[in-house]
Design a protein around this motif. Structure first.
Motif, mmCIF file in Angstrom:
data_model
loop_
_atom_site.group_PDB
_atom_site.id
_atom_site.type_symbol
_atom_site.label_atom_id
_atom_site.label_comp_id
_atom_site.label_asym_id
_atom_site.label_seq_id
_atom_site.Cartn_x
_atom_site.Cartn_y
_atom_site.Cartn_z
ATOM 1 N N SER A 223 42.563 39.519 43.178
ATOM 2 C CA SER A 223 43.867 39.376 43.828
ATOM 3 C C SER A 223 44.958 40.133 43.076
ATOM 4 N N PHE B 7 48.589 44.639 42.676
ATOM 5 C CA PHE B 7 47.214 44.188 42.836
ATOM 6 C C PHE B 7 46.331 44.589 41.647
ATOM 7 N N ASP C 122 42.378 48.029 47.247
ATOM 8 C CA ASP C 122 41.532 47.111 48.026
ATOM 9 C C ASP C 122 40.048 47.394 47.815
ATOM 10 N N ARG D 180 38.821 46.071 44.388
ATOM 11 C CA ARG D 180 38.681 44.611 44.322
ATOM 12 C C ARG D 180 37.535 44.117 45.207
ATOM 13 N N TYR E 114 48.293 37.467 45.095
ATOM 14 C CA TYR E 114 48.056 37.822 46.487
ATOM 15 C C TYR E 114 47.131 39.020 46.536
ATOM 16 N N GLY E 115 46.268 39.065 47.519
ATOM 17 C CA GLY E 115 45.390 40.219 47.694
ATOM 18 C C GLY E 115 44.117 39.929 48.453
ATOM 19 N N ARG F 261 43.796 40.583 52.346
ATOM 20 C CA ARG F 261 43.523 41.968 52.734
ATOM 21 C C ARG F 261 42.026 42.251 52.867
#
Length: 295
Positions: free
Chosen positions: A10, A46, A50, A53, A75-76, A79
């Motif tokens: 995240s 982040f 994306d 992660r 947060y993350g 997504r």
């Protein structure tokens, strides 16, 4: 020795020191700790872009350590929900992996339960808990006992008015903001007759009320045996409140639902927290003001 992998699904780790401190402390507790290769990646707010992660989560699932602990929330994960290989995560659970966390990890835990029915664990984060300068005794003791299988129940003090309450159901929930953001999506598990718990941070009581009323108006609260509130921490009173506070918020929610709404669960964005199962059947018992949640 129990294998434990730290990974960052995240928010960004601004400094590596807390995660390294967490690894050191967890190792001292007897865990065989490894840190994922992308744990210290950075991209805006982040822990890597994306793809980075997402690959980290899948990499951890493939290696299937005994415990997969996120370094922090933030947060993350939202997504990534549409791209996660839920079957791969389910296979890791079948091989013995316990995915542990809270806060933004609510998204992964909810999705895992919704898509596969697999359980996970609500518990500490590496940097945010084991990486603190001052670590209390309750958090690591509870975590270690839960991971060893020794812990079968947690207790807490709640408000008067629930003496004699007995409820059985699947324990689920998590961070209230993340939770409500998933309502109406494929990542929302259809739990009926469950024990729903919630926590949040930096959310004023009126915002907490609004989210709980959203769950009420969507029929979620009515389908539960009980709702248990954890810590709602770090909110600031407003001159507009005029007596409206967390107690008033809870009273308002109770006035619109027949489902018991309890308070006092030691879980959330606070320094002392319990570890408990997510997506597994539990029993909630209340005697006078003493509540027991067992599994």
């Amino acid at each position: 020795m129990t294998s434990l992998t730290l990974y960052t699904p995240s928010g960004v780790l601004l400094k590596a020191a807390p995660a390294r401190m967490a690894a050191k402390r967890l190792s001292a507790l007897g865990f065989d700790v490894s840190i994922d290769e992308a744990a210290f990646s950075k991209q805006q707010r982040f822990g890597g872009d994306d793809d980075t992660r997402l690959e980290a989560i899948h990499r951890v699932a493939t290696s299937a350590p005994s415990i997969a602990m996120a370094t922090r929330g933030g947060y993350g994960l939202t997504r990534l929900l549409d791209r996660l290989d839920w079957k791969k995560l389910k296979r890791s659970v079948d091989r013995g992996t316990r995915w542990v966390g809270y806060s933004d990890l609510t998204a992964l835990q909810m999705g895992l339960l919704a898509h596969t029915g697999a359980p996970s664990w609500c518990g500490p984060l590496a940097a945010d808990d084991f990486g603190r300068e001052a670590l209390d005794d309750v958090t690591p003791d509870c975590f270690c006992e839960a991971m060893s299988g020794e812990l079968e129940a947690i207790g807490f003090r709640t408000e008067v008015g629930f003496d004699g309450l007995q409820a059985k159901g699947v324990l689920w929930g998590g961070n209230l903001t993340v939770l409500t953001s998933l309502l109406g999506t494929p990542h929302w598990p259809q739990v009926k007759g469950g024990i729903l718990f919630v926590e949040d941070v930096n959310e004023h009581p009126y915002r907490v009320e609004r989210m709980l009323l959203q769950l009420h108006q969507a029929g979620v609260l009515a389908r539960q045996k009980a709702v248990v509130l954890g810590a709602i921490s770090d909110w600031k009173p407003s001159p507009m409140d005029r007596g409206y506070d967390m107690k008033a918020m809870v009273a308002q929610v109770r006035s619109v639902t027949k489902t018991p709404v309890l308070t006092g669960l030691p879980f959330g964005h606070v320094s002392t927290k319990v570890t408990m199962p997510f997506g597994r059947p539990v029993t909630l018992l209340v005697e006078q003001r003493n509540a027991l949640l067992g599994w």
